[in-house]
Design an enzyme around this catalytic site. Structure first.
Site, PDB file in Angstrom:
ATOM      1  N   SER A  50       0.808  -1.230   0.000  1.00  0.00           N
ATOM      2  CA  SER A  50       0.000   0.000   0.000  1.00  0.00           C
ATOM      3  C   SER A  50       0.837   1.274   0.000  1.00  0.00           C
ATOM      4  O   SER A  50       0.317   2.347  -0.273  1.00  0.00           O
ATOM      5  CB  SER A  50      -0.936   0.025   1.211  1.00  0.00           C
ATOM      6  OG  SER A  50      -0.211   0.138   2.415  1.00  0.00           O
ATOM      7  N   LYS A  91       1.435   4.013   7.084  1.00  0.00           N
ATOM      8  CA  LYS A  91       0.718   4.920   6.183  1.00  0.00           C
ATOM      9  C   LYS A  91       1.331   6.314   6.282  1.00  0.00           C
ATOM     10  O   LYS A  91       2.135   6.602   7.165  1.00  0.00           O
ATOM     11  CB  LYS A  91      -0.774   5.003   6.546  1.00  0.00           C
ATOM     12  CG  LYS A  91      -1.525   3.679   6.552  1.00  0.00           C
ATOM     13  CD  LYS A  91      -1.668   3.081   5.169  1.00  0.00           C
ATOM     14  CE  LYS A  91      -2.451   1.760   5.244  1.00  0.00           C
ATOM     15  NZ  LYS A  91      -2.445   1.048   3.951  1.00  0.00           N
TER      16      LYS A  91
END
Length: 255
Positions: A50, A91
């Site tokens: 991701s 993230k």
């Protein structure tokens, strides 16, 4: 009579003292660097893709242990949150408490408080166009929380996926355990500073002490090697010089 005072091993006392000092200083730098690094940093392995292309799946990263209150926009952080599976995840902080983060403007940019953010790490989507999100959204981040996005906006399960939950997909600052500073494998080095967020209030975080830490470890290793090699090198040189002298004396004896 020679002007050089030598030890029983044939090495000059000054050289011997300097080599010992080099080894001692090298050990302090080498071991001190590792201890310093262990106190400040935690290694992690990136579990998903991701965060590509910034962080590839399986990459080994160094993340500095920080308090969540120190985190700023653009930081890549490691966090754990029960609503996200309660496992360490990585993230990028897109917005902090009080911000209104939205996507996308007419050029496909993410906006924070109406300001477009340049994100050079984003890759083109299936249409060939670079956009900050394939789905539109607008969220006002609660105070004390963070809005988090993956750098691969086409595959990342991030705050956008959790927008129907409490906090509209944001996580508390207290869930942050570390800020990523460098990729050690494959050796990409320090992360690029998130300059697109630099113009927003509060600016961006300063780089952690990875570079001086690695410099200390490297310099320590070189000093230990150099100091430890001094004795054998001098003995080898002395032995060869002695052999050459004896060979010269034998040659003279023949003539």
């Amino acid at each position: 009579m020679s002007g050089n005072i030598r030890t029983t091993s044939g090495r000059g006392r000054l050289g011997s003292a300097l080599s010992g000092l080099a080894v001692a200083v090298g050990c302090v730098l080498f071991l001190g660097g590792f201890v310093w690094g262990a106190l400040l940093y935690q290694p992690y392995s990136v579990p998903t893709d991701s965060m590509t292309p910034t962080l590839d799946v399986g990459s080994k990263i160094l993340a500095q242990r920080v308090d969540g209150e120190e985190v700023r926009r653009g930081d890549v952080v490691v966090f754990t949150d029960p609503l996200w599976g309660d496992a360490p995840m990585v993230k990028r902080v897109a917005a902090v408490g009080g911000d209104t983060v939205a996507c996308c403007d007419r050029d496909g940019h993410l906006t924070v408080n109406g300001e477009a953010v340049d994100e050079p790490y984003l890759r083109p989507g299936p249409s060939g166009r670079i956009i900050a999100s394939g789905t539109e959204f607008s969220v006002t981040v609660p105070e004390g929380n963070l809005f988090l996005l993956g750098d691969d906006r086409h595959t990342s399960l991030d705050s956008r996926t959790h927008m129907q939950e409490a906090g509209q997909g944001t996580v508390p600052r207290s869930s942050v355990v570390a800020r990523v500073d460098a990729v050690v494998w494959p050796a990409k080095g320090l992360l690029e500073p998130p300059k697109g967020f630099a113009g927003l209030p509060g600016g961006i975080s300063e780089p952690g002490p990875v570079r001086p830490l690695l410099t200390a470890i490297g310099a320590g290793a070189l000093l230990v090697l150099a100091g430890g090699a001094y004795g054998p090198v001098v003995r080898l040189f002395t032995k060869r010089r002695g052999a050459g002298t004896r060979a010269g004396e034998k040659e003279k004896a023949r003539t």
